[in-house]
Structure formats: C-alpha cells, structure tokens
Design an enzyme around this catalytic site. Structure first.
Site, short mmCIF file in Angstrom:
data_model
loop_
_atom_site.label_atom_id
_atom_site.label_comp_id
_atom_site.label_asym_id
_atom_site.label_seq_id
_atom_site.Cartn_x
_atom_site.Cartn_y
_atom_site.Cartn_z
N TRP A 44 0.83 -1.20 0.00
CA TRP A 44 0.00 0.00 0.00
C TRP A 44 0.87 1.25 0.00
O TRP A 44 0.51 2.26 -0.61
CB TRP A 44 -0.91 0.00 1.22
CG TRP A 44 -1.71 1.26 1.40
CD1 TRP A 44 -2.90 1.57 0.82
CD2 TRP A 44 -1.36 2.39 2.22
NE1 TRP A 44 -3.32 2.82 1.23
CE2 TRP A 44 -2.39 3.35 2.09
CE3 TRP A 44 -0.28 2.69 3.06
CZ2 TRP A 44 -2.38 4.56 2.76
CZ3 TRP A 44 -0.27 3.91 3.72
CH2 TRP A 44 -1.31 4.82 3.57
N HIS A 45 2.03 1.19 0.67
CA HIS A 45 2.88 2.37 0.77
C HIS A 45 3.53 2.73 -0.56
O HIS A 45 3.90 3.90 -0.76
CB HIS A 45 3.96 2.15 1.83
CG HIS A 45 3.46 2.36 3.23
ND1 HIS A 45 2.83 1.37 3.95
CD2 HIS A 45 3.51 3.44 4.04
CE1 HIS A 45 2.51 1.84 5.14
NE2 HIS A 45 2.90 3.09 5.22
N GLY A 46 3.70 1.78 -1.45
CA GLY A 46 4.32 2.12 -2.72
C GLY A 46 4.61 0.91 -3.58
O GLY A 46 4.68 -0.22 -3.09
#
Length: 435
Positions: free
Chosen positions: A289-291
C-alpha cells in the site's frame, strides 16, 4: 466546507479533482444500493472499482516492469514501454475511506448517508484528504450533520496542535532530511557509524514528518470544530512489534486490522499457522500500500514476520524464565527498535542493493567505522528531538491545553514557535504525500 475542500484539491489538478468527484458520486450511489439490496455483489463491485483505480495509478508500471524482468530471462532483447502515469494526490487514503464506508454499510454498522453533500465532505475534507488520518464514516459524518458553533477551547487546542505539528515537521523532520538524504543516496561513501545515524535519523524524520502532518490536520479540523482521530501515540516507546502497531499510524493499523486481517480470517481459527499467515499477508499488503516497490514489500514482510513471531511468543509454551527475560523492558525495547529501524532502511533506500549495502556497512567492523562526515547540527537535532517529542505528546494526545494556567501553554507555544523559526528548512514535501 465542501467548496473550500474542492478548491483545495482542484488547485492541484482539475482533472483529478473531477475524477475524485466522479468516484464520490459512484460510491454514494453504490452505498445506497448496498443498503437497499444487501447483496454481496454490490460490495464486491465497489471494492473492485476502488481498488482497480488505485491499482492502475499506483501499480501498473510496477507490474509492467516485473513482467519485463521475467520475460527478459528468456528474451534479453525484450523491451516494454512504461506508461506516463501521475499518481493522484491522496488516492491511497480516500480509496481506503471509500472501501471502509461500503463495508460498514454492508455490515449494518452505519446507515447509508442520504445527503450527497455530507458524504462528499466526509471524503473531501481538506485537512485529512491528502495524507490522513484515515477517517471512518461513523466517526466523522455525524459531526458534519451538527452545526459547529465557535468554541474557544477547540480553537485554542486546534491552533496549538497546528503549531506543534509545524515544529515537528519544519524543525525536526526537515532539519534532519538533508543529512539523511545524502547518506541514503550514496551509502558506500560513508562510514558504518554514519549509515547507522542515517537509519536513526530517518526513523525520527519520518515520525516527526507524519506525526507533524497528522497534528496539523487535527489542529486545522479543530479550528472548524471537527474532531479527527489521533494517528500517533509515542511509537518509539513500544516494547513489542504488536505494541508498535498500536501506536504508529493508528488509523491505518486499525483499518488493516478491521478490513483486511479480519477479512482474511483474523484470529478466528484454532490453527496457529493460519493466524501467523493472516498477520504476514496483512503486513505484506500494508507494505505494498505504501508504494510500488519490492523494498516496501520487504518492509511489510519484516513487520509481518515480526508480528507473527510476537504472537507465537505470547501463546507458545515457552519456559516462564525465558519469557520474563525477553519481556524485561530495556531488552524488549531494544529488540523492538532493532526490528523497526532495520525495516526503515528498506523503506527509505532507493534500491534493494542499497539497503543491503547500508546494513553491511553498519554491522561490519572496520578501522573507519566510527568516523563521521555529519555536521554537529545533525546531532543537535537528534538531542532536541527527545524533549520536543515528549512535550508535544504530553500536550496534544488526549489532552486539553486550554485547561492549563495561561502562562504554561503560552510558554510552550512560544518555545515551539521559536524552535521552528530557528531550525526551519524549506523545500521538503511531506513524506506521505507520495503514498
């Protein structure tokens, strides 16, 4: 508020602003359908629509790059073209809020919001739109229905939270950023000590950056009379990884628990390995989700593995003496922070090889290990961080500063303002804007 929030977002991009309004309209209509029909189909359709949008903008090029890498194993001359994709501001946050709304309506936890303006404000509300906190409809929407009248205590606390957040962001985080950036850019050029300090510096930088943003969001919301959920509770005081995730990015942790971990089965099983699997998968997806990077997946994997070990340790039939030793607060804290800060290396490093190189430099003894190229200002900020974070936490987390004698908040307010002006560094975006 709707007009101001719409202007706020569309001043960045009118096209993506119109896309966001379209998503709000579609999700509002789907929420109505989910409440009236109660068929799982509509919930799945909504989740696929929202996650599909996120997947395209955030992960399409990552997917194409990995396909190219695999195909090149058999055909070295193969070249795939990447797409020119701009990541819409705040998409990871508002997609999660839209999904949580649909799930809560489906499960009957809340009723569908009949007023589309109220629903639009819930998503668009500018203090939390770009980087959270991730709000729940059941917590925020009822406030929108109430006419927020001027309240001196809320205004006072809101202004103070905003200044406190600004001090964390512009003073500590942005002050450390230049030193952290230059070492992470070329870890081979620095000693083991400097690489270690870059790791510590980034851990403090990202905390003060995101905690600072969250406090500024809470403060801005309070100025208008709205209460947003807290996002941080001294995470670097945690004595276990489980405790860390109860304190770090609290709204994301709760979202992953309620809408992913529980959906995977959570702890509702007698098979211990399934619980460990659910924890690991939740954090792997949380990392993604962060990247769109394998480093973020590794970061999530480290935390997922640590959470699984943490739960096994709590439930396994281990000799009591051994448990007492590992739960001794100084040792438990040291073990927890080791995991957290090693994971930060993968989170921040430009590539997997850079992360490995940095870890090697840190753990490998050498004659030059303790030499440093860091300026005294870096160590000065590290020392100042300790009292500043303590004061900010004590005066913002579940605390009404308006109840203090006037001279106390005035002194703290002045000290934080002076600190911000002295150490202010311009030019660093909020780290979580990229997510």
């Amino acid at each position: 508020m709707l007009a101001a929030s719409a202007y706020f977002y569309m001043s960045w991009s009118q096209a993506f602003g119109l896309m966001l309004f379209a998503m709000i309209g579609l999700n509002w209509l789907l929420g109505q359908k989910i409440e009236h029909d109660r068929r799982r189909f509509w919930l799945i359709l909504g989740c696929v629509m929202n996650l599909g949008l996120l997947a395209y903008f955030k992960y399409m090029n990552f997917f194409l790059e990995n396909i190219e890498t695999i195909v090149k194993l058999g055909n070295p001359d193969f070249q795939s073209s990447s797409l020119s994709i701009i990541l819409p501001l705040g998409i990871s946050f508002y997609v999660f809020e839209l999904i949580s709304y649909q799930v809560d309506v489906y499960q009957g936890k809340i009723k569908h919001e009949k007023n589309p303006v109220v629903f639009a404000i819930f998503v668009l509300f500018f203090p939390h739109l770009i980087a959270g906190p991730i709000c729940r409809a059941g917590q925020f929407m009822p406030q929108i229905h109430i006419l927020q009248k001027p309240d001196s205590a809320r205004f006072y606390n809101g202004l103070y939270m905003f200044i406190a957040g600004l001090a964390l962001k512009s003073g500590v985080a942005d002050g450390l950023a230049p030193f952290v950036n230059v070492i992470f850019k070329s870890p081979a050029d620095y000693s083991g000590f400097d690489n270690l300090m870059a790791c510590v510096g980034f851990g403090i930088q990202i905390l003060c950056d995101f905690w600072g943003y969250s406090l500024m969001a809470l403060g801005a919301a309070l100025l208008f009379g709205y209460i947003l959920p807290y996002n941080f509770n001294q995470p670097y005081a945690a004595l276990s990884i489980k405790d860390f995730w109860r304190r770090w990015h609290i709204t994301l942790s709760n979202w992953l628990r309620d809408y992913l971990y529980i959906a995977l089965g959570g702890s509702r099983t007698n098979a211990g390995w399934k619980i460990q699997r659910n924890l690991a998968l939740t954090m792997l997806l949380g990392g993604l989700w962060h990247g769109a990077s394998w480093n973020f997946i590794i970061w999530g994997g480290i935390h997922g593995g640590a959470l699984a070990i943490n739960r096994w340790f709590d439930t396994a039939n281990i000799p009591h003496t051994f448990k007492v030793i590992l739960r001794w607060p100084p040792l438990a804290w040291a073990l927890t922070m080791t995991v957290v800060f090693v994971a930060w290396i993968y989170f921040r490093a430009a590539s997997f090889s850079d992360a490995i190189l940095m870890i090697e430099k840190i753990i490998t003894p050498s004659d030059q290990w303790s030499s440093t190229k860091l300026a005294p200002l870096f160590f000065e900020l590290l020392l100042l961080y300790l009292p500043i974070q303590w004061i900010v936490h004590k005066t913002t987390y579940n605390f009404d500063i308006s109840g203090l004698a006037l001279w106390k908040p005035a002194f703290i307010f002045a000290a934080l303002t002076i600190f911000t002006f002295i150490y202010y560094v311009d030019g660093n975006d909020f780290i979580y804007f990229q997510f």
